[in-house]
Motif scaffolding. Structure first.
Motif, PDB file in Angstrom:
ATOM      1  N   PRO A 106      -3.558   7.379   6.234  1.00 21.00           N
ATOM      2  CA  PRO A 106      -3.474   6.127   6.780  1.00 21.00           C
ATOM      3  C   PRO A 106      -4.584   4.853   6.428  1.00 21.00           C
ATOM      4  O   PRO A 106      -4.162   3.690   6.269  1.00 21.00           O
ATOM      5  N   ILE A 107      -5.668   5.353   6.389  1.00 22.58           N
ATOM      6  CA  ILE A 107      -6.776   4.370   5.541  1.00 22.58           C
ATOM      7  C   ILE A 107      -6.163   3.814   4.326  1.00 22.58           C
ATOM      8  O   ILE A 107      -6.339   2.472   4.339  1.00 22.58           O
ATOM      9  N   ASN A 108      -5.764   4.425   3.577  1.00 20.43           N
ATOM     10  CA  ASN A 108      -5.156   3.947   2.471  1.00 20.43           C
ATOM     11  C   ASN A 108      -4.197   3.016   2.365  1.00 20.43           C
ATOM     12  O   ASN A 108      -4.063   1.598   1.880  1.00 20.43           O
ATOM     13  N   GLY A 109      -3.136   3.350   3.253  1.00 22.05           N
ATOM     14  CA  GLY A 109      -2.049   2.317   3.408  1.00 22.05           C
ATOM     15  C   GLY A 109      -2.489   1.224   4.107  1.00 22.05           C
ATOM     16  O   GLY A 109      -2.051   0.101   4.018  1.00 22.05           O
ATOM     17  N   TYR A 110      -3.312   1.266   5.289  1.00 20.26           N
ATOM     18  CA  TYR A 110      -3.857  -0.019   6.231  1.00 20.26           C
ATOM     19  C   TYR A 110      -4.420  -0.935   5.203  1.00 20.26           C
ATOM     20  O   TYR A 110      -4.292  -1.871   5.322  1.00 20.26           O
ATOM     21  N   ALA A 111      -5.489  -0.504   4.480  1.00 19.94           N
ATOM     22  CA  ALA A 111      -6.435  -1.361   3.635  1.00 19.94           C
ATOM     23  C   ALA A 111      -5.512  -1.894   2.422  1.00 19.94           C
ATOM     24  O   ALA A 111      -5.457  -3.147   2.173  1.00 19.94           O
ATOM     25  N   GLY A 112      -4.718  -1.077   1.787  1.00 26.60           N
ATOM     26  CA  GLY A 112      -3.898  -1.509   0.740  1.00 26.60           C
ATOM     27  C   GLY A 112      -2.924  -2.418   1.271  1.00 26.60           C
ATOM     28  O   GLY A 112      -2.414  -3.490   0.557  1.00 26.60           O
ATOM     29  N   GLY A 113      -1.985  -2.094   2.223  1.00 22.44           N
ATOM     30  CA  GLY A 113      -0.902  -2.898   2.658  1.00 22.44           C
ATOM     31  C   GLY A 113      -1.495  -4.097   3.182  1.00 22.44           C
ATOM     32  O   GLY A 113      -1.009  -5.113   3.199  1.00 22.44           O
ATOM     33  N   GLY A 114      -2.487  -3.954   3.947  1.00 18.79           N
ATOM     34  CA  GLY A 114      -2.950  -5.264   4.694  1.00 18.79           C
ATOM     35  C   GLY A 114      -3.493  -6.427   3.439  1.00 18.79           C
ATOM     36  O   GLY A 114      -3.131  -7.631   3.807  1.00 18.79           O
ATOM     37  N   LEU A 115      -4.032  -6.114   2.623  1.00 22.18           N
ATOM     38  CA  LEU A 115      -4.636  -6.958   1.494  1.00 22.18           C
ATOM     39  C   LEU A 115      -3.434  -7.330   0.776  1.00 22.18           C
ATOM     40  O   LEU A 115      -3.475  -8.673   0.516  1.00 22.18           O
ATOM     41  N   TYR A 116      -2.395  -6.456   0.468  1.00 19.96           N
ATOM     42  CA  TYR A 116      -1.380  -7.085  -0.232  1.00 19.96           C
ATOM     43  C   TYR A 116      -0.647  -8.001   0.421  1.00 19.96           C
ATOM     44  O   TYR A 116      -0.090  -9.075  -0.051  1.00 19.96           O
ATOM     45  N   ALA A 117      -0.467  -7.727   1.601  1.00 17.35           N
ATOM     46  CA  ALA A 117       0.157  -8.855   2.835  1.00 17.35           C
ATOM     47  C   ALA A 117      -0.428 -10.177   2.513  1.00 17.35           C
ATOM     48  O   ALA A 117       0.058 -11.284   2.611  1.00 17.35           O
ATOM     49  N   ARG A 118      -1.754 -10.044   2.512  1.00 15.80           N
ATOM     50  CA  ARG A 118      -2.743 -11.451   2.696  1.00 15.80           C
ATOM     51  C   ARG A 118      -2.506 -12.107   1.514  1.00 15.80           C
ATOM     52  O   ARG A 118      -2.803 -13.311   1.512  1.00 15.80           O
ATOM     53  N   MET A 119      -2.408 -11.403   0.473  1.00 15.47           N
ATOM     54  CA  MET A 119      -2.250 -11.959  -0.639  1.00 15.47           C
ATOM     55  C   MET A 119      -0.551 -12.374  -0.857  1.00 15.47           C
ATOM     56  O   MET A 119      -0.434 -13.085  -1.982  1.00 15.47           O
ATOM     57  N   GLY A 120      -0.144 -12.183  -0.135  1.00 13.89           N
ATOM     58  CA  GLY A 120       1.656 -12.831  -0.113  1.00 13.89           C
ATOM     59  C   GLY A 120       2.518 -11.848  -0.917  1.00 13.89           C
ATOM     60  O   GLY A 120       3.577 -12.208  -1.474  1.00 13.89           O
ATOM     61  N   GLY A 121       2.221 -10.795  -1.117  1.00 13.53           N
ATOM     62  CA  GLY A 121       3.093  -9.654  -1.601  1.00 13.53           C
ATOM     63  C   GLY A 121       4.295  -9.406  -1.054  1.00 13.53           C
ATOM     64  O   GLY A 121       4.242  -9.319   0.383  1.00 13.53           O
ATOM     65  N   ARG A 122       5.394  -9.048  -1.515  1.00 16.08           N
ATOM     66  CA  ARG A 122       6.780  -9.029  -0.845  1.00 16.08           C
ATOM     67  C   ARG A 122       7.127  -7.681  -0.951  1.00 16.08           C
ATOM     68  O   ARG A 122       7.640  -7.169  -0.182  1.00 16.08           O
ATOM     69  N   ILE A 123       6.794  -7.076  -2.134  1.00 14.32           N
ATOM     70  CA  ILE A 123       7.416  -5.764  -2.689  1.00 14.32           C
ATOM     71  C   ILE A 123       6.618  -4.694  -1.829  1.00 14.32           C
ATOM     72  O   ILE A 123       5.851  -3.935  -2.745  1.00 14.32           O
ATOM     73  N   TRP A 124       6.512  -4.507  -0.665  1.00 15.04           N
ATOM     74  CA  TRP A 124       5.459  -3.749   0.132  1.00 15.04           C
ATOM     75  C   TRP A 124       6.020  -2.234  -0.123  1.00 15.04           C
ATOM     76  O   TRP A 124       4.949  -1.479  -0.115  1.00 15.04           O
ATOM     77  N   ILE A 125       7.131  -1.756  -0.317  1.00 17.98           N
ATOM     78  CA  ILE A 125       7.426  -0.288  -0.381  1.00 17.98           C
ATOM     79  C   ILE A 125       6.809   0.067  -1.637  1.00 17.98           C
ATOM     80  O   ILE A 125       6.269   1.203  -1.795  1.00 17.98           O
TER      81      ILE A 125
END
Length: 584
Positions: free
Chosen positions: A332-351
């Motif tokens: 979950p640490i991996n997903g939280y840090a990577g997913g949060g950063l990707y969203a802040r960068m405006g990423g859309r293809i989160w899956i």
């Protein structure tokens, strides 16, 4: 049955306390069965090139059935094969010299034994989880004629304290020359002796304090610590003095009118405030690397702490079992840090980003392991990973790591996915001006890893020696200190590198800070070449592929960890300096 045992390895570990008196709980009653496991055999100078003990034409004892058997997933992944010796050993029951089997040498078995003696083959056994080593034989030269002989007698001196085994020593003798057609009888004897050694201290005899606690080890720790103090002080002094001047100049700029500001000498990190928080190029890969780096950092720190508290080096395969468990649990640490950063960068293809983040490290590890596995299978080495172990690892990735990473990614996108840059981002990217060659990102990246590598250089030698030679690494307190020192040095160096880059009006700091810190791994991998050719006597395709393959994985993981730590420190620094000055 073998695959089923491997898949249930982790469950079996949890049920060990419920087992009867045996090596699982290390308690025995008088005349209880004591199992001698024959593990692996291989050339002395190629520690990782191991084969099953019975790949040589040795024979087994008369006993065929044992009361228990166990082989965990981590043991299978490490190539630790356990085969029952067939020798009858009972707790506190002495056994005089007894013949347990006989071998008739034919031409093929003679060649195998001679090859083993020529290449200094040694074998490993276990009694109550205590390792025992012995050599196959030796060669002698008389009057210019070389003869090859093997040891046929094994004498076990076993020390006990109460109901527990605390010491095992092996003595081999009774040499027999390898002559075709000869009948070679193998014998053994067991002597039990009462010992004052405590069970908690029984592993101390295998440790080498003269090596790991040598003066140079203490000196390297002290030297690295002094480097940290100097570097932190230097960074603080340079940056605070420089930034104070910058703040004063920029405050003065605020008081100027537009004409004076246009005519003034504007330069430095303030000029890129409209682009410094622009998303990094290739945000999906970048966020996946950062997420994996967070996870690796937590895993390394946790395993070191567990090793210090639980002395994991005393139990066979426990270090790898702990690492696998902690890695899966921290997904979950991996997903939280990577997913949060990707969203802040405006990423859309989160899956897609989540899948990349979850399977990046496992795919690299499994890919390297499977490549080496083909070579191990060709050599019929014990390092070949069984099919059941592959299935078990695949199940862990799909049914444990992936769902936990998905949970972390969803939480990260919802709780930490809102852009919160202290400065607005310009619609059009600012042109990057020309600068001197030593301010180019590539040069900064290459130079960024020198000081972090220097802080861990000596410790790398001790770690390499423990893994590739015959030393048991147990000074995890030293490793924890070096780990903390590495983190501090990495953060300091990347902050300085980033400040120079921003001052040159180059806003590409995300990848630069990550790669500048990650370049430490490049120096570690280069050092591994030096260690291989000048500090070892390894040879052969299998050992070479095993060494450089897993050293590449080690260096890659180290690079991702250092790169993430460098980015974390630099990100905090950049956000601090741009949120302090009023620039909008």
């Amino acid at each position: 049955m073998r695959q089923i045992r491997l898949l249930l390895g982790i469950l079996a570990v949890g049920l060990l306390p419920l087992a009867c008196s045996d090596e699982h709980n290390h308690n025995y009653e008088d005349n209880d069965e004591v199992v001698l496991w024959m593990s692996t055999i291989g050339p002395y100078h190629n520690r990782q090139e191991t084969y099953s003990y019975f790949s040589l034409p040795f024979c087994k004892g008369t006993k065929e059935v044992i009361n228990h058997y166990h082989e965990t997933l981590s043991e299978a992944l490490q190539g630790i094969e356990l085969k029952f010796s067939g020798l009858e050993i009972e707790f506190k029951a002495d056994i005089s010299r007894t013949e347990y089997c006989e071998v008739i040498l034919n031409e093929e078995s003679q060649k195998l034994f001679i090859y083993a003696v020529k290449n200094q083959y040694w074998y490993q056994m276990y009694i109550d989880n205590l390792p025992i080593w012995g050599v196959v034989g030796e060669q002698e030269e008389k009057n210019g004629v070389v003869s090859y002989q093997i040891f046929t007698h094994k004498k076990f001196d076993i020390g006990y304290n109460g109901k527990q085994i605390v010491d095992v020593n092996l003595t081999t003798d009774n040499k027999k020359e390898l002559i075709p057609g000869q009948h070679i009888a193998f014998t053994y004897e067991v002597n039990w002796k009462k010992s004052s050694t405590k069970f908690e201290d029984r592993f101390d005899k295998y440790l080498d304090p003269n090596f790991f606690q040598h003066r140079i080890h203490w000196f390297s720790i002290f030297n690295s610590f002094m480097m940290v103090i100097f570097l932190v002080g230097l960074v603080s002094m340079i940056l605070m003095r420089t930034l104070r001047k910058d703040y004063a100049r920029y405050s003065k700029d605020e008081e100027m009118d537009d004409m004076e500001r246009d005519l003034g000498d504007e330069y430095g990190w303030k000029q890129v405030h409209g682009d410094v928080f622009r998303p990094a190029s290739h945000p999906m890969l970048f966020s996946a690397l950062i997420g994996a780096g967070y996870q690796i950092t937590v895993v390394v720190f946790s395993v070191i702490i567990f090793a210090i508290i639980g002395e994991l080096y005393t139990e066979r395969g426990s270090m790898l079992s702990t690492a696998i468990f902690v890695y899966a649990a921290t997904s979950p640490i991996n997903g939280y840090a990577g997913g949060g950063l990707y969203a802040r960068m405006g990423g859309r293809i989160w899956i897609k980003q989540m899948l990349l983040s979850a399977f990046m490290i496992p795919a690299l590890v499994c890919g390297t392991a499977f490549f080496i596995n083909f070579i191990a299978m060709y050599y019929h080495a014990s390092r070949a990973i069984p099919f059941g172990s592959m299935v078990a690892v695949t199940c862990i990735c799909i049914f444990v790591i992936l769902p936990l990473t998905l949970v972390g990614t969803i939480l990260g996108r919802n709780l930490a996915g809102t852009p919160d840059a202290p400065c607005r981002v310009n619609a059009v990217p600012r042109p990057i001006p020309e600068k001197k060659w030593f301010m180019e990102p590539l040069v900064i990246i290459m130079l960024g890893g020198i000081l972090p590598f220097g802080s861990i250089f000596i410790e790398m030698y001790f770690i390499f020696t423990s893994f590739w030679a015959y030393k048991i690494y147990y000074v995890y307190g030293f490793m924890l200190l070096v780990f903390i020192i590495l983190m501090i040095v990495t953060v300091c160096v990347t902050i300085v590198c980033t400040y120079f880059l921003l001052n040159a009006e180059d806003y590409r700091w995300q990848w630069t800070s990550f790669l500048a810190a990650a370049s430490t791994s490049g120096y570690v991998y280069l050092y591994s070449f030096y260690y291989f050719f000048f500090k070892t006597k390894m040879y052969g395709l299998f050992q070479t592929a095993f060494y450089f393959g897993y050293m590449a994985l080690f260096s890659l993981a180290l690079g991702i960890m250092c790169g993430t730590v460098g980015y974390m420190g630099t990100n905090a620094f950049v956000r601090t300096i741009y949120s302090t000055v009023k620039i909008d």
